[in-house]
Enzyme design. Sequence first.
Site, PDB file in Angstrom:
ATOM      1  N   ASP A  11       0.887  -1.164   0.000  1.00 36.53           N
ATOM      2  CA  ASP A  11       0.000   0.000   0.000  1.00 36.53           C
ATOM      3  C   ASP A  11       0.924   1.214   0.000  1.00 36.53           C
ATOM      4  O   ASP A  11       1.637   1.453   0.969  1.00 36.53           O
ATOM      5  CB  ASP A  11      -0.861  -0.072   1.270  1.00 36.53           C
ATOM      6  CG  ASP A  11      -1.810   1.102   1.402  1.00 36.53           C
ATOM      7  OD1 ASP A  11      -1.611   2.128   0.721  1.00 36.53           O
ATOM      8  OD2 ASP A  11      -2.752   0.993   2.217  1.00 36.53           O
ATOM      9  N   LYS A 131      -8.182  -4.566   2.818  1.00 33.20           N
ATOM     10  CA  LYS A 131      -8.973  -4.246   4.016  1.00 33.20           C
ATOM     11  C   LYS A 131      -9.217  -5.486   4.870  1.00 33.20           C
ATOM     12  O   LYS A 131     -10.292  -5.699   5.427  1.00 33.20           O
ATOM     13  CB  LYS A 131     -10.314  -3.589   3.644  1.00 33.20           C
ATOM     14  CG  LYS A 131     -10.167  -2.315   2.829  1.00 33.20           C
ATOM     15  CD  LYS A 131      -9.473  -1.186   3.586  1.00 33.20           C
ATOM     16  CE  LYS A 131      -9.272   0.035   2.717  1.00 33.20           C
ATOM     17  NZ  LYS A 131      -8.031   0.025   1.913  1.00 33.20           N
ATOM     18  N   TYR A 230      -0.191  -0.877  15.832  1.00 34.64           N
ATOM     19  CA  TYR A 230      -1.031  -1.020  14.653  1.00 34.64           C
ATOM     20  C   TYR A 230      -0.847   0.145  13.703  1.00 34.64           C
ATOM     21  O   TYR A 230      -0.937   1.297  14.088  1.00 34.64           O
ATOM     22  CB  TYR A 230      -2.506  -1.159  15.033  1.00 34.64           C
ATOM     23  CG  TYR A 230      -2.856  -2.601  15.229  1.00 34.64           C
ATOM     24  CD1 TYR A 230      -3.162  -3.393  14.137  1.00 34.64           C
ATOM     25  CD2 TYR A 230      -2.802  -3.185  16.481  1.00 34.64           C
ATOM     26  CE1 TYR A 230      -3.429  -4.738  14.296  1.00 34.64           C
ATOM     27  CE2 TYR A 230      -3.077  -4.523  16.659  1.00 34.64           C
ATOM     28  CZ  TYR A 230      -3.386  -5.298  15.552  1.00 34.64           C
ATOM     29  OH  TYR A 230      -3.641  -6.624  15.702  1.00 34.64           O
ATOM     30  N   LYS A 233      -3.854  -2.513   8.049  1.00 36.87           N
ATOM     31  CA  LYS A 233      -4.085  -3.954   7.922  1.00 36.87           C
ATOM     32  C   LYS A 233      -3.055  -4.557   6.980  1.00 36.87           C
ATOM     33  O   LYS A 233      -2.578  -3.918   6.061  1.00 36.87           O
ATOM     34  CB  LYS A 233      -5.511  -4.218   7.423  1.00 36.87           C
ATOM     35  CG  LYS A 233      -6.515  -4.250   8.568  1.00 36.87           C
ATOM     36  CD  LYS A 233      -6.379  -5.524   9.405  1.00 36.87           C
ATOM     37  CE  LYS A 233      -7.247  -5.527  10.637  1.00 36.87           C
ATOM     38  NZ  LYS A 233      -6.569  -5.328  11.924  1.00 36.87           N
TER      39      LYS A 233
HETATM   40  C1  F6R Z   1      -5.837  -1.103   4.375  1.00 37.96           C
HETATM   41  C2  F6R Z   1      -5.800   0.166   5.054  1.00 37.96           C
HETATM   42  C3  F6R Z   1      -6.609   0.321   6.268  1.00 37.96           C
HETATM   43  C4  F6R Z   1      -6.178   1.504   7.120  1.00 37.96           C
HETATM   44  C5  F6R Z   1      -7.244   1.837   8.110  1.00 37.96           C
HETATM   45  C6  F6R Z   1      -6.876   3.000   9.041  1.00 37.96           C
HETATM   46  O1  F6R Z   1      -5.716  -0.861   3.051  1.00 37.96           O
HETATM   47  O2  F6R Z   1      -5.143   1.060   4.580  1.00 37.96           O
HETATM   48  O3  F6R Z   1      -6.642  -0.852   7.039  1.00 37.96           O
HETATM   49  O4  F6R Z   1      -4.978   1.229   7.759  1.00 37.96           O
HETATM   50  O5  F6R Z   1      -8.405   2.124   7.426  1.00 37.96           O
HETATM   51  O6  F6R Z   1      -6.636   4.127   8.324  1.00 37.96           O
HETATM   52  P1  F6R Z   1      -6.596   5.609   8.935  1.00 37.96           P
HETATM   53  O7  F6R Z   1      -6.279   5.464  10.367  1.00 37.96           O
HETATM   54  O8  F6R Z   1      -5.498   6.253   8.166  1.00 37.96           O
HETATM   55  O9  F6R Z   1      -7.918   6.188   8.654  1.00 37.96           O
HETATM   56 MG    MG Z   2      -4.361   1.781   3.060  1.00 38.00          MG
HETATM   57 MG    MG Z   3      -4.690  -1.951   1.513  1.00 31.52          MG
END
Ligand code: F6R
Ligand code: MG
Ligand code: MG
Length: 368
Positions: A11, A131, A230, A233
């Site tokens: 990503d 996700k 964290y 994902k």
């Molecule tokens: C996976 C991804 C998500 C983000 C999550 C938190 O592609 O990018 O799991 O890590 O949505 O994102 P924030 O905290 O940046 O809104």
């Molecule tokens: Mg992302």
């Molecule tokens: Mg992703």
Amino acid sequence: MKITISAIKADLGAIGGHIKPSQDLLAAVRNYIAAKSKGILIDYKITYTGDDIAILSTHEKGAENGKVHQLCWDAFITGMKVAKEQGLYGAGQDLLKLDFRGTCKGLGPAVAEMEFEEREAEPFLFLAADKTDPGAFNLPAYLSFCDPMHNSGLVISSKIRQGYIFKIMDVGCVNAEKIIELKTPEEIYDVAVLLRDQERFAVESVWSRATNEQAAVISTTRLHNIAGKYVGKDDPVMLVRTQKEFPGGGEILSPYSIGHLVAGFMRGSHNGPLMPVKQGTDVSFFDGPPIVSAAAYSVHDGKLTEAVDCFDHPYWDYVRTQISKKAQDIRRQGFFGPAMLGMGELEYTDMAQTLKNLEKRFTIKKAD
Ligand code: F6R
Ligand code: MG
Ligand code: MG
């Protein structure tokens, strides 16, 4: 001919939040690989699923080869720079450590690689999920390799009914790769006991007992193990060889009709059904639902055919409608109970602080 298939994905940033990479970002990664891969790769394809860009490549250099990993790493760094220039959200999200030392493993990108002697006809599938995390492949892998309700080969084929070896990783182990090997069919219930816990255990690879050949490999990266907290994902990738001693392509796809609940969805902090989608699909509703794409290829002397986009078929339109209903069902209860992940799996730590603050305000009611 002995070849290696490598799937390395990251990503690098996305338009509008975590939706999809921009055309410029994709072009930067594509152009880099096109310009620099000569003499390293035999062939490659660059695709995206949700906000993740995957470099699928073939070569003769074996798994965790320094040159192949350096090439992909540099392509990702080039992409990240474009993402930053464009103000994309989460630019370089999966490039957690920048001190490259010969492998992308342990730095953030998801890595799945398999080296094998090509069969006369060598079909395989490349799956990419967004996700969600590596445990999302637990149930489908279990059903495709262990359950005749999805893999008719287990009752029809004498090779397939000899079973498989599952290598399963305890992804809760932070400092080392902690792996157990279990044999099916005789240890099938032990496999089930581990794989039901999608956040703790993940399938690392599967091997045929009939031929000792590797059937599948899955990326098992846990970003929070790398970053110490964290940070997103660990959207996983999977390579799986099909037909003959392995499940047929359709038997690998069959379990994706279920839309089983996986961790991820909005803010990486909810449970939602895994929806099979076409390659190049973005996310939408509640930053989801969690998605998985599947591309089928044949490979000969390391040269890839064009991809078949497996979930681009009328059957899967019907499945997607069913899974949308399941997504609505769980979303109706918002953040209550199993709709949101447990405290240990939340991508945000603020709620733990809220609990600490509230703890001070609890009073103990004295008995009369
Ligand atoms: C996976 C991804 C998500 C983000 C999550 C938190 O592609 O990018 O799991 O890590 O949505 O994102 P924030 O905290 O940046 O809104
Ligand atoms: Mg992302
Ligand atoms: Mg992703």
